[in-house]
Design an enzyme around this catalytic site. Structure first.
Site, PDB file in Angstrom:
ATOM      1  N   SER A 130       0.879  -1.184   0.000  1.00  0.00           N
ATOM      2  CA  SER A 130       0.000   0.000   0.000  1.00  0.00           C
ATOM      3  C   SER A 130       0.908   1.223   0.000  1.00  0.00           C
ATOM      4  O   SER A 130       2.089   1.122   0.362  1.00  0.00           O
ATOM      5  CB  SER A 130      -0.851   0.008   1.273  1.00  0.00           C
ATOM      6  OG  SER A 130      -1.482   1.256   1.450  1.00  0.00           O
ATOM      7  N   TYR A 143      -2.244  -0.167  10.615  1.00  0.00           N
ATOM      8  CA  TYR A 143      -2.196  -0.608   9.210  1.00  0.00           C
ATOM      9  C   TYR A 143      -0.868  -0.195   8.580  1.00  0.00           C
ATOM     10  O   TYR A 143      -0.214  -0.999   7.915  1.00  0.00           O
ATOM     11  CB  TYR A 143      -3.371   0.004   8.454  1.00  0.00           C
ATOM     12  CG  TYR A 143      -3.478  -0.417   6.998  1.00  0.00           C
ATOM     13  CD1 TYR A 143      -3.624  -1.758   6.642  1.00  0.00           C
ATOM     14  CD2 TYR A 143      -3.461   0.531   5.975  1.00  0.00           C
ATOM     15  CE1 TYR A 143      -3.739  -2.144   5.304  1.00  0.00           C
ATOM     16  CE2 TYR A 143      -3.576   0.165   4.642  1.00  0.00           C
ATOM     17  CZ  TYR A 143      -3.722  -1.178   4.303  1.00  0.00           C
ATOM     18  OH  TYR A 143      -3.836  -1.545   2.976  1.00  0.00           O
TER      19      TYR A 143
HETATM   20  P1  NDP Z   1     -10.730  -6.986   0.314  1.00  0.00           P
HETATM   21  O1  NDP Z   1     -11.169  -6.812   1.718  1.00  0.00           O
HETATM   22  O2  NDP Z   1     -11.726  -6.933  -0.782  1.00  0.00           O
HETATM   23  O3  NDP Z   1      -9.953  -8.376   0.141  1.00  0.00           O
HETATM   24  C1  NDP Z   1      -9.177  -8.954   1.155  1.00  0.00           C
HETATM   25  C2  NDP Z   1      -9.005 -10.417   0.793  1.00  0.00           C
HETATM   26  O4  NDP Z   1      -8.129 -11.014   1.743  1.00  0.00           O
HETATM   27  C3  NDP Z   1     -10.290 -11.186   0.802  1.00  0.00           C
HETATM   28  O5  NDP Z   1     -10.342 -12.032  -0.335  1.00  0.00           O
HETATM   29  C4  NDP Z   1     -10.203 -12.030   2.065  1.00  0.00           C
HETATM   30  O6  NDP Z   1     -10.883 -13.256   1.867  1.00  0.00           O
HETATM   31  C5  NDP Z   1      -8.704 -12.237   2.154  1.00  0.00           C
HETATM   32  N1  NDP Z   1      -8.281 -12.572   3.499  1.00  0.00           N
HETATM   33  C6  NDP Z   1      -8.409 -11.828   4.614  1.00  0.00           C
HETATM   34  N2  NDP Z   1      -7.946 -12.488   5.666  1.00  0.00           N
HETATM   35  C7  NDP Z   1      -7.483 -13.678   5.210  1.00  0.00           C
HETATM   36  C8  NDP Z   1      -6.891 -14.807   5.817  1.00  0.00           C
HETATM   37  N3  NDP Z   1      -6.649 -14.849   7.140  1.00  0.00           N
HETATM   38  N4  NDP Z   1      -6.574 -15.878   5.054  1.00  0.00           N
HETATM   39  C9  NDP Z   1      -6.823 -15.853   3.720  1.00  0.00           C
HETATM   40  N5  NDP Z   1      -7.358 -14.810   3.082  1.00  0.00           N
HETATM   41  C10 NDP Z   1      -7.705 -13.738   3.827  1.00  0.00           C
HETATM   42  O7  NDP Z   1      -9.583  -5.893   0.094  1.00  0.00           O
HETATM   43  P2  NDP Z   1      -8.898  -5.302  -1.220  1.00  0.00           P
HETATM   44  O8  NDP Z   1      -9.096  -6.185  -2.364  1.00  0.00           O
HETATM   45  O9  NDP Z   1      -9.278  -3.885  -1.299  1.00  0.00           O
HETATM   46  O10 NDP Z   1      -7.372  -5.343  -0.749  1.00  0.00           O
HETATM   47  C11 NDP Z   1      -6.485  -6.369  -1.147  1.00  0.00           C
HETATM   48  C12 NDP Z   1      -5.074  -6.005  -0.701  1.00  0.00           C
HETATM   49  O11 NDP Z   1      -4.735  -4.722  -1.211  1.00  0.00           O
HETATM   50  C13 NDP Z   1      -4.887  -5.920   0.809  1.00  0.00           C
HETATM   51  O12 NDP Z   1      -3.618  -6.413   1.149  1.00  0.00           O
HETATM   52  C14 NDP Z   1      -4.979  -4.424   1.080  1.00  0.00           C
HETATM   53  O13 NDP Z   1      -4.300  -4.077   2.251  1.00  0.00           O
HETATM   54  C15 NDP Z   1      -4.301  -3.875  -0.166  1.00  0.00           C
HETATM   55  N6  NDP Z   1      -4.650  -2.504  -0.496  1.00  0.00           N
HETATM   56  C16 NDP Z   1      -5.962  -2.124  -0.664  1.00  0.00           C
HETATM   57  C17 NDP Z   1      -6.252  -0.806  -0.978  1.00  0.00           C
HETATM   58  C18 NDP Z   1      -7.658  -0.311  -1.125  1.00  0.00           C
HETATM   59  O14 NDP Z   1      -7.854   0.914  -1.169  1.00  0.00           O
HETATM   60  N7  NDP Z   1      -8.670  -1.154  -1.234  1.00  0.00           N
HETATM   61  C19 NDP Z   1      -5.203   0.185  -1.163  1.00  0.00           C
HETATM   62  C20 NDP Z   1      -3.859  -0.326  -0.983  1.00  0.00           C
HETATM   63  C21 NDP Z   1      -3.615  -1.617  -0.669  1.00  0.00           C
HETATM   64  P3  NDP Z   1     -11.646 -14.110   2.977  1.00  0.00           P
HETATM   65  O15 NDP Z   1     -12.339 -13.158   3.896  1.00  0.00           O
HETATM   66  O16 NDP Z   1     -12.592 -14.958   2.158  1.00  0.00           O
HETATM   67  O17 NDP Z   1     -10.589 -14.939   3.644  1.00  0.00           O
END
Ligand code: NDP
Length: 269
Positions: A130, A143
């Protein structure tokens, strides 16, 4: 030549879009997350493989990675933000959860798949951090700390693997509008989550970030993009977000509005 790609956090947002994009590029994709039904529905569409795994569970990660024959690309995307509190009052449980998923999740997958990634002609690791991995902001302490740590892991690994056939890439997105990220951060408060993107004409989409993953992976094998910082046009820096139409004069803002709507950090990313 495309082969097998493992994408974590593939049940929503950036991970789901990346799985689709890499499948379009010709990869057989292993979709990793906890919510099986979501993974199954996406895997059906892209002829992918479901791996219902919690990335914080090292043993479960090992069992999954032992069951795949090879790995050419690993996208460590599973992650997120939980809570938006000042350091003085933040819940240590939120900090721990953020470190477990963003940092240790990345570590577990990387350690388990490195032997397969470095076999043959080699592979590529893409870690989704990020802009918070390099910039701090009020109420983003936990975070930012986790994302800084994930960045440190990424840079250290690249140094340690120098001379090996494994590229180590960091993609650092700014504001991306996905369905769940801000909702999770604000514990289901939809109004606060929507306020993060208030007035921003076009935040990045999950597909925009997936296109970046496809780009860095698709470059010739000797080309390593160390770090790709990507933001929407309306966000010039973490605290500088244009909250009206592109090309229009900025809305006159109070000091509070400049740093974000009430109760919402200026960028929340
Ligand atoms: P989402 O919340 O849509 O996606 C997060 C994903 O991580 C989900 O598929 C969730 O699936 C999975 N996840 C969470 N915990 C676990 C776990 N313990 N084991 C396996 N899978 C897990 O977020 P985004 O798509 O927006 O973000 C994706 C990445 O990008 C993250 O790392 C975030 O920090 C980063 N990011 C996002 C930004 C934004 O503005 N959205 C900006 C910059 C970075 P499930 O719950 O089914 O396990």
């Amino acid at each position: 030549m495309p082969g097998l790609a493992v994408v974590t956090g593939a049940s929503s947002g950036i991970g789901a879009a990346t799985a689709v994009r890499l499948a379009d590029d010709g990869y057989h994709v292993v979709l990793v997350a906890r919510r099986k039904a979501r993974l199954e529905s996406l895997a059906d569409k892209i002829q992918g493989r479901v791996a219902q795994v919690d990335v914080t569970d090292r043993a479960a990660v090992r069992t999954m990675t032992d069951s795949i024959p090879s790995c050419d690309v690993l996208v460590n995307n599973a992650g997120g933000a939980f809570g938006a509190d000042e350091v003085a009052t933040g819940d240590p449980a939120d900090w721990e959860r953020m470190f477990q998923i963003n940092v240790l999740g990345t570590l577990h997958l990387t350690q388990a798949l490195l032997p397969k990634l470095s076999a043959g002609s080699g592979g590529t690791i893409v870690n989704i951090t990020s802009t918070a991995a390099s910039v701090n902001y009020e109420t983003g302490g936990g975070y930012s700390a986790a994302k800084h740590a994930q960045h440190a892991l990424t840079e250290t690994l690249r140094l340690e693997l120098c001379g090996q056939p494994v590229r180590v890439v960091e993609i650092a997105p700014g504001m991306v509008r996905t369905d769940e990220f801000a909702l999770n951060r604000f514990r289901g408060d939809a109004a606060r989550a929507a306020a993060v993107y208030a007035g921003v004409e076009q935040p990045l989409s999950a597909e925009d970030v997936a296109a970046c993953v496809s780009f860095v992976v698709g470059l010739p094998g000797h080309v390593n993009v160390d770090r790709l910082v990507v933001r929407p046009l309306a966000q010039a820096a973490q605290h500088k977000v244009h909250r009206s139409a592109i090309g229009a004069a900025p809305v006159q803002q109070t000091a509070t509005a400049r740093s974000g709507p009430p109760g919402v950090p200026g960028c929340a990313i």
